[in-house]
Motif scaffolding. Sequence first.
Motif, PDB file in Angstrom:
ATOM      1  N   GLN A   1      -0.476  13.518   8.235  1.00 35.22           N
ATOM      2  CA  GLN A   1      -0.716  14.552   9.240  1.00 35.22           C
ATOM      3  C   GLN A   1      -2.208  14.737   9.495  1.00 35.22           C
ATOM      4  O   GLN A   1      -2.628  14.993  10.619  1.00 35.22           O
ATOM      5  N   LEU A   2      -3.004  14.594   8.446  1.00 34.31           N
ATOM      6  CA  LEU A   2      -4.445  14.789   8.576  1.00 34.31           C
ATOM      7  C   LEU A   2      -5.151  13.555   9.123  1.00 34.31           C
ATOM      8  O   LEU A   2      -6.087  13.666   9.913  1.00 34.31           O
ATOM      9  N   LEU A   3      -4.714  12.374   8.695  1.00 36.38           N
ATOM     10  CA  LEU A   3      -5.436  11.146   9.024  1.00 36.38           C
ATOM     11  C   LEU A   3      -4.812  10.355  10.166  1.00 36.38           C
ATOM     12  O   LEU A   3      -5.486   9.534  10.792  1.00 36.38           O
ATOM     13  N   GLY A   4      -3.515  10.596  10.437  1.00 36.86           N
ATOM     14  CA  GLY A   4      -2.820   9.739  11.386  1.00 36.86           C
ATOM     15  C   GLY A   4      -2.262   8.521  10.662  1.00 36.86           C
ATOM     16  O   GLY A   4      -2.432   8.343   9.453  1.00 36.86           O
ATOM     17  N   SER A   5      -1.633   7.654  11.408  1.00 36.15           N
ATOM     18  CA  SER A   5      -0.977   6.485  10.808  1.00 36.15           C
ATOM     19  C   SER A   5      -1.936   5.319  10.590  1.00 36.15           C
ATOM     20  O   SER A   5      -1.580   4.343   9.930  1.00 36.15           O
ATOM     21  N   GLY A   6      -3.131   5.409  11.136  1.00 36.04           N
ATOM     22  CA  GLY A   6      -4.098   4.325  10.965  1.00 36.04           C
ATOM     23  C   GLY A   6      -3.992   3.299  12.075  1.00 36.04           C
ATOM     24  O   GLY A   6      -3.046   3.316  12.867  1.00 36.04           O
ATOM     25  N   PRO A   7      -4.930   2.372  12.139  1.00 35.47           N
ATOM     26  CA  PRO A   7      -6.137   2.308  11.311  1.00 35.47           C
ATOM     27  C   PRO A   7      -7.073   3.482  11.587  1.00 35.47           C
ATOM     28  O   PRO A   7      -7.092   4.038  12.672  1.00 35.47           O
ATOM     29  N   TYR A   8      -7.852   3.860  10.564  1.00 32.70           N
ATOM     30  CA  TYR A   8      -8.742   4.999  10.669  1.00 32.70           C
ATOM     31  C   TYR A   8     -10.061   4.605  11.342  1.00 32.70           C
ATOM     32  O   TYR A   8     -10.399   3.429  11.430  1.00 32.70           O
ATOM     33  N   THR A   9     -10.773   5.612  11.797  1.00 36.12           N
ATOM     34  CA  THR A   9     -12.034   5.373  12.498  1.00 36.12           C
ATOM     35  C   THR A   9     -13.079   4.779  11.557  1.00 36.12           C
ATOM     36  O   THR A   9     -13.258   5.257  10.434  1.00 36.12           O
ATOM     37  N   ALA A  10     -13.751   3.751  12.017  1.00 38.08           N
ATOM     38  CA  ALA A  10     -14.829   3.133  11.236  1.00 38.08           C
ATOM     39  C   ALA A  10     -16.151   3.797  11.607  1.00 38.08           C
ATOM     40  O   ALA A  10     -16.582   3.734  12.759  1.00 38.08           O
ATOM     41  N   HIS A  11     -16.792   4.430  10.645  1.00 35.41           N
ATOM     42  CA  HIS A  11     -18.076   5.085  10.881  1.00 35.41           C
ATOM     43  C   HIS A  11     -19.241   4.184  10.481  1.00 35.41           C
ATOM     44  O   HIS A  11     -20.354   4.350  10.989  1.00 35.41           O
ATOM     45  N   THR A  12     -18.988   3.286   9.555  1.00 41.12           N
ATOM     46  CA  THR A  12     -19.974   2.283   9.141  1.00 41.12           C
ATOM     47  C   THR A  12     -19.199   0.994   8.867  1.00 41.12           C
ATOM     48  O   THR A  12     -17.962   1.006   8.817  1.00 41.12           O
ATOM     49  N   PRO A  13     -19.886  -0.118   8.679  1.00 44.98           N
ATOM     50  CA  PRO A  13     -19.169  -1.356   8.336  1.00 44.98           C
ATOM     51  C   PRO A  13     -18.384  -1.256   7.021  1.00 44.98           C
ATOM     52  O   PRO A  13     -17.461  -2.050   6.792  1.00 44.98           O
ATOM     53  N   LYS A  14     -18.698  -0.284   6.165  1.00 43.89           N
ATOM     54  CA  LYS A  14     -18.023  -0.163   4.879  1.00 43.89           C
ATOM     55  C   LYS A  14     -16.902   0.881   4.864  1.00 43.89           C
ATOM     56  O   LYS A  14     -16.260   1.083   3.832  1.00 43.89           O
ATOM     57  N   THR A  15     -16.673   1.545   5.979  1.00 47.87           N
ATOM     58  CA  THR A  15     -15.589   2.525   6.034  1.00 47.87           C
ATOM     59  C   THR A  15     -14.245   1.839   5.855  1.00 47.87           C
ATOM     60  O   THR A  15     -13.954   0.843   6.528  1.00 47.87           O
ATOM     61  N   VAL A  16     -13.415   2.376   4.966  1.00 49.58           N
ATOM     62  CA  VAL A  16     -12.067   1.837   4.773  1.00 49.58           C
ATOM     63  C   VAL A  16     -11.179   2.361   5.900  1.00 49.58           C
ATOM     64  O   VAL A  16     -10.990   3.574   6.049  1.00 49.58           O
ATOM     65  N   THR A  17     -10.639   1.455   6.683  1.00 50.80           N
ATOM     66  CA  THR A  17      -9.821   1.847   7.840  1.00 50.80           C
ATOM     67  C   THR A  17      -8.345   1.506   7.657  1.00 50.80           C
ATOM     68  O   THR A  17      -7.507   2.028   8.386  1.00 50.80           O
ATOM     69  N   ASP A  18      -8.032   0.646   6.706  1.00 56.14           N
ATOM     70  CA  ASP A  18      -6.643   0.230   6.480  1.00 56.14           C
ATOM     71  C   ASP A  18      -5.927   1.270   5.611  1.00 56.14           C
ATOM     72  O   ASP A  18      -6.383   1.574   4.507  1.00 56.14           O
ATOM     73  N   PRO A  19      -4.793   1.847   6.077  1.00 53.54           N
ATOM     74  CA  PRO A  19      -4.099   2.890   5.312  1.00 53.54           C
ATOM     75  C   PRO A  19      -3.657   2.443   3.918  1.00 53.54           C
ATOM     76  O   PRO A  19      -3.714   3.225   2.972  1.00 53.54           O
ATOM     77  N   VAL A  20      -3.229   1.204   3.769  1.00 50.98           N
ATOM     78  CA  VAL A  20      -2.770   0.716   2.466  1.00 50.98           C
ATOM     79  C   VAL A  20      -3.936   0.618   1.493  1.00 50.98           C
ATOM     80  O   VAL A  20      -3.853   1.052   0.337  1.00 50.98           O
ATOM     81  N   VAL A  21      -5.044   0.038   1.957  1.00 47.59           N
ATOM     82  CA  VAL A  21      -6.234  -0.076   1.111  1.00 47.59           C
ATOM     83  C   VAL A  21      -6.751   1.310   0.726  1.00 47.59           C
ATOM     84  O   VAL A  21      -7.133   1.555  -0.425  1.00 47.59           O
ATOM     85  N   PHE A  22      -6.730   2.242   1.684  1.00 45.60           N
ATOM     86  CA  PHE A  22      -7.230   3.582   1.407  1.00 45.60           C
ATOM     87  C   PHE A  22      -6.319   4.322   0.425  1.00 45.60           C
ATOM     88  O   PHE A  22      -6.794   5.047  -0.452  1.00 45.60           O
ATOM     89  N   LYS A  23      -5.001   4.120   0.539  1.00 40.86           N
ATOM     90  CA  LYS A  23      -4.076   4.750  -0.409  1.00 40.86           C
ATOM     91  C   LYS A  23      -4.352   4.243  -1.826  1.00 40.86           C
ATOM     92  O   LYS A  23      -4.320   5.016  -2.797  1.00 40.86           O
ATOM     93  N   ASN A  24      -4.623   2.957  -1.967  1.00 46.07           N
ATOM     94  CA  ASN A  24      -4.966   2.408  -3.279  1.00 46.07           C
ATOM     95  C   ASN A  24      -6.244   3.050  -3.820  1.00 46.07           C
ATOM     96  O   ASN A  24      -6.366   3.311  -5.020  1.00 46.07           O
ATOM     97  N   GLN A  25      -7.183   3.312  -2.914  1.00 37.95           N
ATOM     98  CA  GLN A  25      -8.427   3.967  -3.324  1.00 37.95           C
ATOM     99  C   GLN A  25      -8.154   5.384  -3.812  1.00 37.95           C
ATOM    100  O   GLN A  25      -8.721   5.823  -4.817  1.00 37.95           O
ATOM    101  N   LEU A  26      -7.276   6.100  -3.120  1.00 40.96           N
ATOM    102  CA  LEU A  26      -6.929   7.462  -3.533  1.00 40.96           C
ATOM    103  C   LEU A  26      -6.168   7.472  -4.855  1.00 40.96           C
ATOM    104  O   LEU A  26      -6.310   8.403  -5.658  1.00 40.96           O
ATOM    105  N   ASP A  27      -5.359   6.462  -5.091  1.00 42.26           N
ATOM    106  CA  ASP A  27      -4.674   6.348  -6.384  1.00 42.26           C
ATOM    107  C   ASP A  27      -5.690   6.220  -7.518  1.00 42.26           C
ATOM    108  O   ASP A  27      -5.508   6.783  -8.605  1.00 42.26           O
ATOM    109  N   ARG A  28      -6.776   5.488  -7.265  1.00 46.48           N
ATOM    110  CA  ARG A  28      -7.836   5.366  -8.275  1.00 46.48           C
ATOM    111  C   ARG A  28      -8.541   6.703  -8.486  1.00 46.48           C
ATOM    112  O   ARG A  28      -8.913   7.050  -9.609  1.00 46.48           O
TER     113      ARG A  28
END
Length: 299
Positions: A179-206
């Motif tokens: 609800q907060l982020l949308g379904s993706g891909p997310y907005t890229a603010h820099t070349p290092k911004t994680v935009t893929d929902p699956v990759v970002f979910k893994n990051q949040l799990d960490r």
Amino acid sequence: MVQKSARPRKEPALSRRAKGSNDEEPAAVGSLSRGLQIVDVLTSAQGCLTLSEVAALTGLDASTALRLLHSLSERGYVVREESAKRYMAGPRALSPLSLFHPLTLFRREAEQVLRSLQKNTGETCALVLFLGKERLVVDFIRGKQPLSPYYDTWLKSPLHGSASGKILLAWLPDDEREQLLGSGPYTAHTPKTVTDPVVFKNQLDRVLRQGHAVARDDAHQGLVAIAAPMMMPTHSRPLGCLVITSTCELLPEDAEADALNELKSAAALLMNSAPSLQILRNWTPRGAQRQPSALSAVA
């Protein structure tokens, strides 16, 4: 015989009131919105403003601005400087909370912890409280460097590109995250911004497993932020977080561990030494009581 004409049927009083309230509601909402515009302009100004300046900055005509300024001044949100006929933000706009409000008390209780954290790390330190899905900066202390990061009261950095945003998101269920982020891909603010929902979910799990979040070049190139959650022992979601912010050059990756130790120690100290948190915890979406298996997630 001429029949008398029937009298017009009167509407019930309740119907008349309801009809009137429906007509008045959009006007009331519009006046409220315009009044808040004026308050925002005056609290952001560096000094007093004339009527024409207030009207220009809000996009209102002078008569509407004058009427709203008069109403706001009656309630203490605006002060009129009579001799120069200029306006400034009033006491209720500049300091709306009482000196004994829990948020005011929390700011005072946390001040020494923030100062010690800033002294030990040399970096800009901020205390962030989660109000619903919003992030309120309760207080912050600038780092020793002249180009220290700046914080505003309402933190609006991208959730997926900031350390505080990752802390907020990590403890949310998947449906609330979407609800907060949308379904993706997310907005890229820099070349290092994680935009893929699956990759970002893994990051949040960490983030959940490690009990902290790092945002390095995620939203702003050259900036890094590290955040540690503020958790009550029996709650499944953090009340907020402590954040250290610096430049990537001054806080390289090999120095993150030392900064993180200071950050987690400060968060633990704050949770054990701020009585007002017992009241503020009722403001935040704590979720269900945490299960024993989840305790290791915030170690």
